[in-house]
Design an enzyme around this catalytic site. Sequence first.
Site, PDB file in Angstrom:
ATOM      1  N   PHE A 416       0.818  -1.217   0.000  1.00  0.00           N
ATOM      2  CA  PHE A 416       0.000   0.000   0.000  1.00  0.00           C
ATOM      3  C   PHE A 416       0.849   1.263   0.000  1.00  0.00           C
ATOM      4  O   PHE A 416       1.960   1.284   0.548  1.00  0.00           O
ATOM      5  CB  PHE A 416      -0.846   0.051   1.281  1.00  0.00           C
ATOM      6  CG  PHE A 416      -2.184  -0.618   1.193  1.00  0.00           C
ATOM      7  CD1 PHE A 416      -2.800  -0.898  -0.003  1.00  0.00           C
ATOM      8  CD2 PHE A 416      -2.848  -0.954   2.356  1.00  0.00           C
ATOM      9  CE1 PHE A 416      -4.046  -1.495  -0.053  1.00  0.00           C
ATOM     10  CE2 PHE A 416      -4.097  -1.554   2.323  1.00  0.00           C
ATOM     11  CZ  PHE A 416      -4.692  -1.830   1.114  1.00  0.00           C
ATOM     12  N   GLU A 417       0.278   2.353  -0.526  1.00  0.00           N
ATOM     13  CA  GLU A 417       0.859   3.703  -0.434  1.00  0.00           C
ATOM     14  C   GLU A 417       2.285   3.774  -0.969  1.00  0.00           C
ATOM     15  O   GLU A 417       3.129   4.482  -0.435  1.00  0.00           O
ATOM     16  CB  GLU A 417       0.831   4.204   1.018  1.00  0.00           C
ATOM     17  CG  GLU A 417      -0.515   4.110   1.701  1.00  0.00           C
ATOM     18  CD  GLU A 417      -1.566   5.041   1.110  1.00  0.00           C
ATOM     19  OE1 GLU A 417      -1.210   5.880   0.261  1.00  0.00           O
ATOM     20  OE2 GLU A 417      -2.736   4.925   1.486  1.00  0.00           O
ATOM     21  N   GLY A 418       2.551   3.025  -2.029  1.00  0.00           N
ATOM     22  CA  GLY A 418       3.914   2.915  -2.542  1.00  0.00           C
ATOM     23  C   GLY A 418       4.614   1.781  -1.813  1.00  0.00           C
ATOM     24  O   GLY A 418       4.606   1.728  -0.581  1.00  0.00           O
TER      25      GLY A 418
END
Length: 608
Positions: A416-418
């Site tokens: 997630f989120e990079g």
Amino acid sequence: MATATTSAPAKAVTGGSFLIEERQPSDIFTPEDFSDEQRQIAETAAQFAANEVLPVAEAIESKDFATTRGLLKKAGDLGLMAVDVPEAYGGLAMDKVTSAIIADRMSVLASFSVAFSAHVGIGTLPLVWYGTDEQKEKYLPKLATGEWIAAYALSEASSGSDAMNIRTRAALSDDGKHYILNGEKMWITNAGFADLYTVFAKIADPKDPDPGKTKMSAFLIERNTPGLTVGAEEHKLGIRGSSTCPLILSDCKVPAENLLGEAGKGHHIAFNILNIGRFKLGAACLGGARSSLGNGIKYAKDRKAFGKSISDFGLIQQKLADSTARIFVGEAMTYRTVGMIDAALASIPEDQARNSREIQKRIEEYAVECSILKVWGSEMLDAVVDHVVQIYAGYGYVEEYPAERAYRDSRINRIFEGTNEINRLIIIGFLMKRAMTGQLPLLAAIKQLMDEVMSPPSPSFDDSPEDALAREAQILANAKKLALLAAGAASQKYMNSLADQQEIMADLADMLIEIYAVESAILRARKMRVPQVHAGDLGVLSTQYYTARAMTILEPAARRVLAAVAEGDMLRTQLAILRRLVKHEPADTIRIGRDLARHAIEAGKYPL
């Protein structure tokens, strides 16, 4: 629920400066600084999670989205969905500390917390920051109450981390009234039941068909828009109760007024939103770890083997101690970071207080720290849920026990989120960029260090009894020097091509991550017991325990970097400096761990 304000603002310092500057306990915000309002909100969120979410966990896990939507609406009724929405549009305009507190306390069941976080964060914030007044008036009141649910559609099959490589295209209709979108989005959280999607596409220039000339833009698309189809639910390893679907756009007609922000400036929306997502994910990982540790402690106390509770066994206590120390450190890092963000936002001149670009600029100042929270928090949670599975032993592998689900659910956070790999590159890349542009005097600090370490004085250790963390403070000071040594050596060899050396970048990032973790813990522990720090304090024990672990990451990382960038006499000289900097008297982590475990066992949960 009233609008919350931070009770003890932190010092707004330059992002990334923790490596080259010293901080005092009074400079940082910690959980001990929560205001009465913030503690009340934390309790409200925690009770909602315990009394409303956990009792229907099985329904959520079976993808009963009516249950999930009903809970989101209840959260909206309590004000928990209005975290970052301006008051003018039905929101509470809370500070970021309060926003992080809610993300933290709501995270007891990952499938629900993912749906919640996606809505209040990446689902709603693009509109808050970039929407026109008309767009905000139309959508934000519904999103703030949970009447409507939001989703964020950036990823594609060929462009997860490489967000700028999206293939979805948008073209303005001949009459200028619509954008026509074509493409497919993948892994979209809340897609199965969302009412509003923020979708990223590249607007094609009709005068130049070269795809390289297209620019990323964002669009607000309602669920019933012609040409938008929601694909089938993905069946996932973890967070099984969250909705994850593709979006198919086939000549999807989006009203021109639903362009979000400026045409061609969608990358600003995408990347600025991620900084918020990263610190909130770090906060959510804290909540998940706390919940898992509580389950592990309860099971360890109840489970009998060889005539006694397994919580009496040293190797079980070791797992409880490690989990407790990590959560303490994670709280210190998370609320230190978010406190700095709030301090930076509070310094915005009144006439610019609603200027979205000014707000984003202040948040982006701490991009390094936000990426650190994302990487460290997700890996901390992985460690804790792994410990808890081991404590449950065979039962930890069985679905009817909570350890198994938490173990599966945790894994997604490193994606997630990079991904954590991308975030490690961001940490060093962003820091070096700031150094090169003069925003951070990192190069001067490296030069000063090189002049210093060529002189042979050995580090001295202050064993003063009035501060039980003197050893850890000295280890930290030398760790900063070690990181500067490694970064300087790597920069000198590779110059502007350092970004191509991903393994070196990752090792340097790990050194920075551990330095930030240890420093945050020391500052928090000292602030908890002003004016005197005592050896038996939970904060001191956690800091001592974690610092010993951090050195097992710092030293090998530095050795790998130096071995990769130097050879011969230069390498031998640098390794001699390394040995001098890592020399320290080891802490008795067995005794410290037993004391930490005792605190946790007696409390029956994470003890703070």
